[in-house]
Scaffold this motif. Structure first.
Motif, PDB file in Angstrom:
ATOM      1  N   ILE A   1       0.834  -1.204   0.000  1.00 17.81           N
ATOM      2  CA  ILE A   1       0.000   0.000   0.000  1.00 17.81           C
ATOM      3  C   ILE A   1       0.868   1.254   0.000  1.00 17.81           C
ATOM      4  O   ILE A   1       0.547   2.254  -0.649  1.00 17.81           O
ATOM      5  CB  ILE A   1      -0.950  -0.029   1.212  1.00 17.81           C
ATOM      6  CG1 ILE A   1      -1.970  -1.163   1.037  1.00 17.81           C
ATOM      7  CG2 ILE A   1      -1.665   1.295   1.381  1.00 17.81           C
ATOM      8  CD1 ILE A   1      -2.908  -1.336   2.210  1.00 17.81           C
ATOM      9  N   VAL A   2       2.000   1.218   0.726  1.00 23.04           N
ATOM     10  CA  VAL A   2       2.909   2.374   0.751  1.00 23.04           C
ATOM     11  C   VAL A   2       3.409   2.687  -0.652  1.00 23.04           C
ATOM     12  O   VAL A   2       3.529   3.861  -1.043  1.00 23.04           O
ATOM     13  CB  VAL A   2       4.083   2.099   1.715  1.00 23.04           C
ATOM     14  CG1 VAL A   2       5.213   3.088   1.483  1.00 23.04           C
ATOM     15  CG2 VAL A   2       3.613   2.188   3.149  1.00 23.04           C
ATOM     16  N   ALA A   3       3.715   1.651  -1.440  1.00 22.72           N
ATOM     17  CA  ALA A   3       4.174   1.885  -2.812  1.00 22.72           C
ATOM     18  C   ALA A   3       3.114   2.617  -3.632  1.00 22.72           C
ATOM     19  O   ALA A   3       3.430   3.542  -4.394  1.00 22.72           O
ATOM     20  CB  ALA A   3       4.540   0.554  -3.467  1.00 22.72           C
ATOM     21  N   VAL A   4       1.853   2.234  -3.466  1.00 18.94           N
ATOM     22  CA  VAL A   4       0.769   2.909  -4.198  1.00 18.94           C
ATOM     23  C   VAL A   4       0.606   4.349  -3.718  1.00 18.94           C
ATOM     24  O   VAL A   4       0.393   5.270  -4.523  1.00 18.94           O
ATOM     25  CB  VAL A   4      -0.544   2.126  -4.041  1.00 18.94           C
ATOM     26  CG1 VAL A   4      -1.707   2.887  -4.664  1.00 18.94           C
ATOM     27  CG2 VAL A   4      -0.427   0.765  -4.681  1.00 18.94           C
ATOM     28  N   VAL A   5       0.726   4.565  -2.408  1.00 15.50           N
ATOM     29  CA  VAL A   5       0.615   5.922  -1.868  1.00 15.50           C
ATOM     30  C   VAL A   5       1.720   6.812  -2.425  1.00 15.50           C
ATOM     31  O   VAL A   5       1.490   7.971  -2.807  1.00 15.50           O
ATOM     32  CB  VAL A   5       0.651   5.877  -0.333  1.00 15.50           C
ATOM     33  CG1 VAL A   5       0.771   7.285   0.238  1.00 15.50           C
ATOM     34  CG2 VAL A   5      -0.588   5.198   0.211  1.00 15.50           C
ATOM     35  N   MET A   6       2.947   6.288  -2.483  1.00 17.99           N
ATOM     36  CA  MET A   6       4.056   7.060  -3.045  1.00 17.99           C
ATOM     37  C   MET A   6       3.811   7.378  -4.515  1.00 17.99           C
ATOM     38  O   MET A   6       4.078   8.493  -4.969  1.00 17.99           O
ATOM     39  CB  MET A   6       5.361   6.276  -2.884  1.00 17.99           C
ATOM     40  CG  MET A   6       5.801   6.090  -1.449  1.00 17.99           C
ATOM     41  SD  MET A   6       7.195   4.949  -1.299  1.00 17.99           S
ATOM     42  CE  MET A   6       8.422   5.774  -2.320  1.00 17.99           C
ATOM     43  N   TYR A   7       3.302   6.411  -5.240  1.00 16.14           N
ATOM     44  CA  TYR A   7       3.074   6.613  -6.674  1.00 16.14           C
ATOM     45  C   TYR A   7       1.925   7.586  -6.933  1.00 16.14           C
ATOM     46  O   TYR A   7       1.970   8.376  -7.874  1.00 16.14           O
ATOM     47  CB  TYR A   7       2.790   5.268  -7.339  1.00 16.14           C
ATOM     48  CG  TYR A   7       2.758   5.318  -8.835  1.00 16.14           C
ATOM     49  CD1 TYR A   7       3.940   5.332  -9.573  1.00 16.14           C
ATOM     50  CD2 TYR A   7       1.548   5.334  -9.520  1.00 16.14           C
ATOM     51  CE1 TYR A   7       3.906   5.386 -10.957  1.00 16.14           C
ATOM     52  CE2 TYR A   7       1.514   5.381 -10.901  1.00 16.14           C
ATOM     53  CZ  TYR A   7       2.691   5.408 -11.618  1.00 16.14           C
ATOM     54  OH  TYR A   7       2.660   5.460 -12.982  1.00 16.14           O
ATOM     55  N   SER A   8       0.873   7.525  -6.110  1.00 17.03           N
ATOM     56  CA  SER A   8      -0.302   8.382  -6.299  1.00 17.03           C
ATOM     57  C   SER A   8      -0.174   9.734  -5.612  1.00 17.03           C
ATOM     58  O   SER A   8      -0.926  10.662  -5.931  1.00 17.03           O
ATOM     59  CB  SER A   8      -1.559   7.668  -5.778  1.00 17.03           C
ATOM     60  OG  SER A   8      -1.743   6.423  -6.410  1.00 17.03           O
ATOM     61  N   ASP A   9       0.728   9.830  -4.624  1.00 10.95           N
ATOM     62  CA  ASP A   9       0.989  11.082  -3.905  1.00 10.95           C
ATOM     63  C   ASP A   9      -0.241  11.587  -3.147  1.00 10.95           C
ATOM     64  O   ASP A   9      -0.515  12.779  -3.096  1.00 10.95           O
ATOM     65  CB  ASP A   9       1.482  12.165  -4.871  1.00 10.95           C
ATOM     66  CG  ASP A   9       2.102  13.353  -4.131  1.00 10.95           C
ATOM     67  OD1 ASP A   9       2.576  13.157  -2.997  1.00 10.95           O
ATOM     68  OD2 ASP A   9       2.099  14.468  -4.681  1.00 10.95           O
ATOM     69  N   THR A  10      -1.007  10.675  -2.564  1.00  7.05           N
ATOM     70  CA  THR A  10      -2.141  11.060  -1.735  1.00  7.05           C
ATOM     71  C   THR A  10      -2.539   9.905  -0.837  1.00  7.05           C
ATOM     72  O   THR A  10      -2.312   8.742  -1.179  1.00  7.05           O
ATOM     73  CB  THR A  10      -3.348  11.484  -2.602  1.00  7.05           C
ATOM     74  OG1 THR A  10      -4.442  11.859  -1.754  1.00  7.05           O
ATOM     75  CG2 THR A  10      -3.784  10.351  -3.499  1.00  7.05           C
ATOM     76  N   LEU A  11      -3.110  10.249   0.327  1.00  4.66           N
ATOM     77  CA  LEU A  11      -3.638   9.245   1.242  1.00  4.66           C
ATOM     78  C   LEU A  11      -5.152   9.100   1.125  1.00  4.66           C
ATOM     79  O   LEU A  11      -5.729   8.202   1.724  1.00  4.66           O
ATOM     80  CB  LEU A  11      -3.285   9.600   2.688  1.00  4.66           C
ATOM     81  CG  LEU A  11      -1.813   9.518   3.098  1.00  4.66           C
ATOM     82  CD1 LEU A  11      -1.619  10.091   4.501  1.00  4.66           C
ATOM     83  CD2 LEU A  11      -1.324   8.085   3.054  1.00  4.66           C
ATOM     84  N   ARG A  12      -5.775   9.995   0.377  1.00  2.00           N
ATOM     85  CA  ARG A  12      -7.225   9.998   0.238  1.00  2.00           C
ATOM     86  C   ARG A  12      -7.647   8.973  -0.806  1.00  2.00           C
ATOM     87  O   ARG A  12      -7.111   8.942  -1.917  1.00  2.00           O
ATOM     88  CB  ARG A  12      -7.704  11.395  -0.144  1.00  2.00           C
ATOM     89  CG  ARG A  12      -9.200  11.621  -0.026  1.00  2.00           C
ATOM     90  CD  ARG A  12      -9.559  13.015  -0.510  1.00  2.00           C
ATOM     91  NE  ARG A  12      -8.983  14.040   0.326  1.00  2.00           N
ATOM     92  CZ  ARG A  12      -9.584  14.573   1.384  1.00  2.00           C
ATOM     93  NH1 ARG A  12     -10.790  14.153   1.728  1.00  2.00           N
ATOM     94  NH2 ARG A  12      -8.992  15.504   2.093  1.00  2.00           N
ATOM     95  N   MET A  13      -8.622   8.129  -0.463  1.00  2.00           N
ATOM     96  CA  MET A  13      -9.045   7.066  -1.370  1.00  2.00           C
ATOM     97  C   MET A  13      -9.627   7.626  -2.668  1.00  2.00           C
ATOM     98  O   MET A  13      -9.335   7.120  -3.757  1.00  2.00           O
ATOM     99  CB  MET A  13     -10.068   6.165  -0.680  1.00  2.00           C
ATOM    100  CG  MET A  13      -9.552   5.478   0.576  1.00  2.00           C
ATOM    101  SD  MET A  13      -8.255   4.288   0.242  1.00  2.00           S
ATOM    102  CE  MET A  13      -9.175   2.937  -0.463  1.00  2.00           C
ATOM    103  N   SER A  14     -10.411   8.667  -2.586  1.00  2.00           N
ATOM    104  CA  SER A  14     -10.965   9.272  -3.795  1.00  2.00           C
ATOM    105  C   SER A  14      -9.868   9.878  -4.657  1.00  2.00           C
ATOM    106  O   SER A  14      -9.957   9.873  -5.885  1.00  2.00           O
ATOM    107  CB  SER A  14     -11.996  10.340  -3.422  1.00  2.00           C
ATOM    108  OG  SER A  14     -11.394  11.358  -2.623  1.00  2.00           O
ATOM    109  N   GLY A  15      -8.816  10.391  -4.012  1.00  2.00           N
ATOM    110  CA  GLY A  15      -7.694  10.934  -4.767  1.00  2.00           C
ATOM    111  C   GLY A  15      -6.934   9.855  -5.517  1.00  2.00           C
ATOM    112  O   GLY A  15      -6.465  10.075  -6.642  1.00  2.00           O
ATOM    113  N   ILE A  16      -6.796   8.672  -4.911  1.00  2.00           N
ATOM    114  CA  ILE A  16      -6.123   7.564  -5.592  1.00  2.00           C
ATOM    115  C   ILE A  16      -6.938   7.108  -6.799  1.00  2.00           C
ATOM    116  O   ILE A  16      -6.385   6.798  -7.860  1.00  2.00           O
ATOM    117  CB  ILE A  16      -5.891   6.409  -4.611  1.00  2.00           C
ATOM    118  CG1 ILE A  16      -4.891   6.836  -3.524  1.00  2.00           C
ATOM    119  CG2 ILE A  16      -5.389   5.169  -5.328  1.00  2.00           C
ATOM    120  CD1 ILE A  16      -4.657   5.806  -2.454  1.00  2.00           C
ATOM    121  N   VAL A  17      -8.256   7.070  -6.666  1.00  2.00           N
ATOM    122  CA  VAL A  17      -9.106   6.719  -7.807  1.00  2.00           C
ATOM    123  C   VAL A  17      -8.968   7.780  -8.901  1.00  2.00           C
ATOM    124  O   VAL A  17      -8.875   7.461 -10.097  1.00  2.00           O
ATOM    125  CB  VAL A  17     -10.571   6.570  -7.365  1.00  2.00           C
ATOM    126  CG1 VAL A  17     -11.474   6.340  -8.572  1.00  2.00           C
ATOM    127  CG2 VAL A  17     -10.715   5.413  -6.389  1.00  2.00           C
TER     128      VAL A  17
END
Length: 372
Positions: free
Chosen positions: A168-184
């Motif tokens: 999950i940390v890798a995805v957060v780093m790649y997406s640059d956000t902790l907000r679920m809607s922001g990752i989408v």
């Protein structure tokens, strides 16, 4: 927020709660039918059309079945453990967006209960609470076999939570956000499953261990522990454990859909625009659950030492390496330019693939030379 906003929020909570219950009932029926088909059997057929109401019948039977409390049980903790098994999965689902939303009474109503700015941290916190239900159930039962199942679970789930957190940390780093809607929203061009495929695989494997599903169902290994941590539970209390396990499976699949498969994104016509994102989300969740069912019907149970070795010696090192690679993917283009970084990674991937192809030949020749 006025009274109408609170009323709409309460309506979303109630709808999501009952929708998850119905989805879990259908998934249990789906698992029994899919495994039966893979084993050339018919599966449940008696209750409802093609046995679709068999899970409801089982739930009604367990609800009215007499509950037996062991004499040596720690009664308050013994009764609290099944409740703890249910709550974290429901609470984790609160931050998952499952559609675009609709407009009601002049208000925009999102298909999400709460869009927290720390949505990922909330999910990790709720997944960590699941271990307490199993450990407390095993300890409070006053029996050795449930205690062993609880101890196994505490080691297994904590170990695989580390690998899951790294993915999950890798995805957060790649997406640059902790907000679920922001990752989408960050997956509008390409889903994270393509650039973050190793993290996706790590998460799916750790999800199997987190939900105690085969081949990682060591905390409830019937052949060794007589069903493990819930051996001393019966009636509705056992049904709550059973429901919590499948509900947690749905939550794990929903998180994987949100972080890697674009969430509710997918092609949709202009007719009923709010419905298609919801259907895409459900289809992706069902696809991941089907993969979990497929794994259950295919792979045998791991030995416990191999289970722990796989988590600590394989998944965690790969997760750490992939976090560093993701950091390089995010930072290096800003320093050296995108084309240079892409070329360097392509050369590195080619070298790794060449070594993987050549190494078996070299190892085979070395083995033949040593034996001759």
């Amino acid at each position: 927020m006025d009274w109408l906003d609170w009323l709409l929020l309460l309506a979303r909570v109630v709808i999501v709660f009952f929708a998850l219950l119905i989805l879990v009932l259908l998934l249990i029926w789906m698992e029994r039918k899919v495994i039966a088909d893979m084993q050339t059997r018919v599966g449940p057929m008696r209750a409802g059309p093609r046995g679709v109401l068999i899970t409801l019948a089982d739930g009604i039977k367990l609800f009215f079945k007499e509950g037996i409390t062991p004499t040596l049980a720690d009664r308050p903790v013994y009764l609290l453990a099944p409740v703890i098994a249910l709550l974290p999965a429901f609470l984790a689902f609160a931050v998952i967006p499952f559609g675009k939303g609709v407009v009601l009474f002049g208000r925009e109503v999102p298909f999400q209960i709460a869009d927290l700015s720390i949505g990922i941290l909330w999910i990790l916190a709720m997944s960590s609470l699941m271990v307490y239900a199993i450990v407390l159930a095993g300890w409070s039962s006053g029996s050795n076999y449930p205690l062993i199942g609880g101890v196994r679970s505490s080691a297994q789930m904590i170990s695989y939570e580390i690998g899951m957190a790294l993915a999950i940390v890798a995805v957060v780093m790649y997406s640059d956000t902790l907000r679920m809607s922001g990752i989408v929203a960050s997956q509008d061009r390409i889903w994270n499953v393509i650039p973050q495929f190793p993290a996706f695989v790590i998460y799916l494997v750790c999800g199997l261990a987190e939900t105690n599903r085969p081949p990682f169902d060591l905390p409830e290994a019937e052949s060794e522990l007589v069903a493990g941590y819930h051996t001393e539970y019966s009636g509705i209390k056992f049904a709550m454990f059973y429901l919590g396990e499948y509900l947690n499976t749905v939550t794990v699949a929903a998180v994987a859909t949100t972080l890697w498969l674009g969430g509710w994104r997918g092609p949709a016509p202009d007719v009923v625009p709010w419905l298609w994102p919801l259907l895409w989300f459900l289809a992706k969740v069902l696809l991941i659950v089907y993969v979990y069912i497929w794994v259950r019907a295919t792979l045998p149970r791991f030995r416990y030492d191999r289970l722990m070795a796989f988590g600590w010696k394989v998944l965690i090192p790969i997760g750490l390496v992939w976090v560093m690679v993701t950091g390089a993917i995010v930072v290096l283009p800003e320093e050296f330019g995108r084309d240079t970084v892409v070329t360097a990674f392509a050369i590195g991937a080619g070298v790794v693939i060449a070594i993987m192809l050549i190494w078996p030949l070299v190892a085979r020749r070395t083995e033949e030379a040593s034996t001759s």
